[in-house]
Design an enzyme around this catalytic site. Structure first.
Site: not given
Length: 285
Positions: A85, A137, A182, A210-211, A231-234
């Protein structure tokens, strides 16, 4: 099942009008949780690895060894990609590929357009010769995620998106269109009209960074306009942290790390399963 690139899973998602989730991993438990959720829902999945997370876990080779071992021991049968990423350089992308990553992102969005083209083309040529997929990107996604920091959002130019795809042969594109890394301050304001234009001009699957925190209706609108990877992280980080805080608050004497970390893992499983269903990829393995 062996690791796969993102190419085929994202083509299927684009055609089937759903999105495959990229869920970033931070350690062993994170990886177990995401693989468990994908297997339970029979969904393809992308394990995202930032350069910061890679350093934390001991490097790219450690990560691929861990993921491959877990896939074997957990008897994972759904398609899984390991994806770098926000690769910061050609060299980092090559390092990840040589370590066994099945997909990489080269992020040249912060530099001049021609430099982004040159970097992306170099990575695509190297990766495609080895069966590895590449994401690029354009524009600037706001917020902060590990080493990636940006003030505000700069929308991607559709004409530049078209040119980048044509000149590099990249497999998927992340055009910055209002999302942020975030938590969001207020409601997201995504550029759906621009998203559709980029999709029609490029023809490749689009990626939404930023999903976390994007309303379901907006997710569906994005998928309908060519977004095939989200994309998912937070959201996972918050779910894990909330559960760990709950454990520590309820038992002041606990010191076994497994009893602290373990419940957090279950929170990630539930969160990822929910996102998979929201993205429409359940049963698409």
């Amino acid at each position: 099942m062996a690791l796969v690139s993102m190419t085929e899973m994202l083509k299927k998602a684009l055609e089937g009008k759903y999105a495959v989730g990229q869920f970033n991993i931070n350690n062993l438990e994170w990886t177990q949780a995401i693989l468990t959720a994908a297997q339970k829902t029979q969904s393809p999945v992308i394990l995202g690895v930032s350069e910061g997370a890679a350093r934390y876990m001991g490097g790219f080779k450690v990560i691929t060894a861990m993921v491959n071992a877990l896939m074997e021991s957990m008897e994972i049968t759904v398609p899984v990609a390991i994806h770098l990423d926000h690769g910061s350089s050609v060299e980092k992308c090559i390092e990840a590929i040589e370590a066994g990553f099945s997909s990489v992102m080269i992020d040249g969005s912060h530099g001049p357009f021609e430099q982004n083209i040159e970097m992306t083309k170099t990575v695509v040529d190297y990766a495609h010769a080895r069966g590895v997929s590449v994401e690029a990107e354009l524009g600037v996604v706001g917020g902060q995620e590990d080493d990636v920091i940006a003030d505000g959002c700069i929308y991607a130019d559709p004409q530049e998106c078209k040119e980048l795809v044509e000149r590099t042969g990249v497999d998927c594109l992340a055009p910055a269109l209002g999302s942020v890394h975030g938590p969001y301050n207020g409601l997201p304001n995504l550029g759906f009209e621009e998203m559709l234009t980029v999709k029609e001009m490029t023809g490749v699957p689009l990626v939404l960074h930023g999903g976390t925190g994007i309303p379901t209706a907006d997710i569906q609108n994005a998928i309908g306009r060519g977004t095939a990877k989200i994309n998912v992280n937070t959201e996972n980080q918050i779910a894990w942290t909330n559960m760990v805080r709950k454990v520590l608050a309820s038992d002041a004497e606990v010191y076994d790390p497994r009893k602290v970390i373990g419940p957090g893992k279950e929170a990630i499983v539930e969160t990822v399963m929910g996102k998979i269903r929201e993205f429409g990829s359940e049963g698409k393995a």
